[in-house]
Enzyme design. Structure first.
Site, mmCIF file in Angstrom:
data_model
loop_
_atom_site.group_PDB
_atom_site.id
_atom_site.type_symbol
_atom_site.label_atom_id
_atom_site.label_comp_id
_atom_site.label_asym_id
_atom_site.label_seq_id
_atom_site.Cartn_x
_atom_site.Cartn_y
_atom_site.Cartn_z
ATOM 1 C CE LYS A 59 -7.353 2.792 -8.199
ATOM 2 N NZ LYS A 59 -8.340 2.013 -7.514
ATOM 3 C CE LYS A 70 -13.780 -1.222 -2.978
ATOM 4 N NZ LYS A 70 -12.855 -0.288 -2.458
ATOM 5 C CE LYS A 96 -13.779 8.143 -2.500
ATOM 6 N NZ LYS A 96 -12.674 8.906 -1.971
HETATM 7 P P1 TYM Z 1 -9.824 5.479 -0.322
HETATM 8 O O1 TYM Z 1 -9.891 6.933 -0.555
HETATM 9 O O2 TYM Z 1 -9.966 4.579 -1.497
HETATM 10 O O3 TYM Z 1 -10.905 5.023 0.713
HETATM 11 C C1 TYM Z 1 -11.025 5.688 1.935
HETATM 12 C C2 TYM Z 1 -11.524 4.767 3.012
HETATM 13 O O4 TYM Z 1 -12.852 4.313 2.728
HETATM 14 C C3 TYM Z 1 -12.903 2.903 2.898
HETATM 15 N N1 TYM Z 1 -13.916 2.360 1.966
HETATM 16 C C4 TYM Z 1 -14.851 1.475 2.329
HETATM 17 N N2 TYM Z 1 -15.131 0.902 3.518
HETATM 18 C C5 TYM Z 1 -16.187 0.060 3.572
HETATM 19 N N3 TYM Z 1 -16.959 -0.227 2.486
HETATM 20 C C6 TYM Z 1 -16.726 0.329 1.280
HETATM 21 N N4 TYM Z 1 -17.498 0.066 0.248
HETATM 22 C C7 TYM Z 1 -15.612 1.217 1.160
HETATM 23 N N5 TYM Z 1 -15.097 1.938 0.143
HETATM 24 C C8 TYM Z 1 -14.051 2.639 0.664
HETATM 25 C C9 TYM Z 1 -11.504 2.420 2.548
HETATM 26 O O5 TYM Z 1 -11.263 1.140 3.086
HETATM 27 C C10 TYM Z 1 -10.678 3.502 3.189
HETATM 28 O O6 TYM Z 1 -10.545 3.266 4.563
HETATM 29 N N6 TYM Z 1 -5.334 3.510 0.444
HETATM 30 C C11 TYM Z 1 -6.335 4.290 1.131
HETATM 31 C C12 TYM Z 1 -5.859 5.693 1.483
HETATM 32 C C13 TYM Z 1 -4.628 5.754 2.342
HETATM 33 C C14 TYM Z 1 -4.508 5.335 3.689
HETATM 34 C C15 TYM Z 1 -3.171 5.614 4.078
HETATM 35 C C16 TYM Z 1 -5.406 4.781 4.591
HETATM 36 C C17 TYM Z 1 -3.408 6.224 1.970
HETATM 37 N N7 TYM Z 1 -2.542 6.139 3.016
HETATM 38 C C18 TYM Z 1 -2.707 5.317 5.364
HETATM 39 C C19 TYM Z 1 -4.927 4.491 5.877
HETATM 40 C C20 TYM Z 1 -3.616 4.752 6.240
HETATM 41 C C21 TYM Z 1 -7.557 4.337 0.212
HETATM 42 O O7 TYM Z 1 -7.636 3.624 -0.734
HETATM 43 O O8 TYM Z 1 -8.479 5.227 0.497
#
Ligand code: TYM
Length: 326
Positions: free
Chosen positions: A112, A192, A195
């Site tokens: 980031k 991967k 977004k």
């Molecule tokens: P975020 O919004 O970036 O992603 C949301 C979820 O999508 C999964 N993900 C993927 N899984 C497989 N292949 C991909 N290409 C891929 N891209 C995204 C992410 O692994 C995630 O599960 N830090 C977290 C948000 C968060 C969170 C939490 C999650 C904040 N607090 C507590 C669990 C528990 C995140 O980056 O979400």
């Protein structure tokens, strides 16, 4: 009591197939048998540049995505993170026992920093601590997330262990709940699906034409190479997507075509586009129903908040007491 499950998604835009297979599918699988809380983590969303005037609607879109995908408020609790202020309180308390150097070393923080060199803020560094607080606030044991979140889960466990050793047994050490799509590859041929990478994703709201168009840009090769299907790169990723959509028969056929140097990628992409759209159709139909029923969505949000606050008040009370604050 059933094991607690917690997961969250940021409100950074439409959900894509990576979010769906890595996180939402796991949530759906767990909501029947566990005590689940699923969140839209808006406080995490604001750690990178964002538009305050659209944040509310982005948060609501994710709530609607959750509901359309099949999260059922009668089976799980749905939360908007900032509506439960205990998240930030616990995050602060936990931050006092965790070293800054460890946070600076995390790959997600470094990524980031490189992505937004003019927006390196405290919240970004603090991100994993808030994430640990999210799960520990509910004493969560299972976390359905993609493999990219594993370093954050490690931090979570370290914080839980350290807290327990300093103040007495309080928190479980959360584990990741793995789905078979915990790493959905990008359409651009490397890394991967994400977004923040243009051309890498297919959104859950995409129509067939858009899915076809997105796949059309996915890189391939001449089709005249032969041998085994490669393990990395654009072609490998298309084959991985065939597997993910359980197109086993088609996988075998295209694999043979590849070996025979007669694979037609337009045909493969067409089969894939149809299968993706078929999987997404029920979601898209349900999404429309919820969009047409805003009162129901409001009610689900308010009910979720009430139920969640009841649970977390107990944790905060316990933590304050153990840390000598009351
Ligand atoms: P975020 O919004 O970036 O992603 C949301 C979820 O999508 C999964 N993900 C993927 N899984 C497989 N292949 C991909 N290409 C891929 N891209 C995204 C992410 O692994 C995630 O599960 N830090 C977290 C948000 C968060 C969170 C939490 C999650 C904040 N607090 C507590 C669990 C528990 C995140 O980056 O979400």
């Amino acid at each position: 009591m059933n094991k607690r499950v917690y997961s969250g998604i940021r409100a950074t835009g439409r959900l894509h197939l990576g979010n769906y297979f890595g996180a939402v599918k796991g949530m759906l699988e767990l909501q029947d048998n566990y005590d689940c809380i699923f969140s839209v983590v808006d406080l995490h969303t604001i750690t990178v540049p964002y538009d305050p005037s659209t944040l509310q609607s982005s948060v609501r879109e994710i709530i609607i995505d959750y509901l359309a995908a099949g999260l059922d408020p009668n089976k799980c609790k749905i939360e908007i993170q900032s509506m439960v202020p205990q998240h930030t309180e616990l995050a602060y308390l936990l931050s006092t026992i965790y070293p800054v150097s460890r946070l600076e070393d995390l790959p997600t923080y470094k990524e980031k920093k490189a992505q937004y060199p003019k927006y390196i803020n405290m919240g970004l560094l603090y991100y994993p601590v808030l994430m640990a607080a999210d799960v520990l606030l509910y004493k969560g044991e299972l976390v359905p997330v993609g493999i990219d979140q594993e370093p954050h889960l490690e931090v979570m466990r370290e914080i839980a262990r350290k807290f327990n050793s300093m103040f007495g047994q309080t928190f479980p050490e959360p584990q990741r709940f793995k789905t078979n799509g915990d790493y959905v590859p990008s359409l651009v041929g490397a890394g991967k699906m994400s977004k923040s990478i243009n051309g890498s994703f297919i959104n859950l709201t995409d129509d067939l034409k858009t899915i076809r168009k997105r796949l059309a840009y996915a890189p391939t090769d001449s089709g005249l190479i032969g041998g085994n299907v490669p393990e990395t790169g654009g072609v490998a990723n298309l084959f991985k997507l065939l597997k993910l959509f359980k197109l086993d028969k088609e996988y075998n056929k295209f694999e043979q075509d590849y070996r025979d140097k007669k694979i037609r990628y337009s045909e493969l992409k067409d089969v894939l586009a149809e299968a993706i759209f078929k999987e997404l159709q029920p979601f898209q139909a349900k999404r429309k129903e919820f969009i047409n029923n805003p009162k129901l969505v409001d009610l689900i949000i308010i009910e979720g908040q009430k139920k969640c606050i009841q649970i977390v008040e107990q944790t905060i009370k316990e933590v304050r007491k153990k840390m000598g604050l009351t």
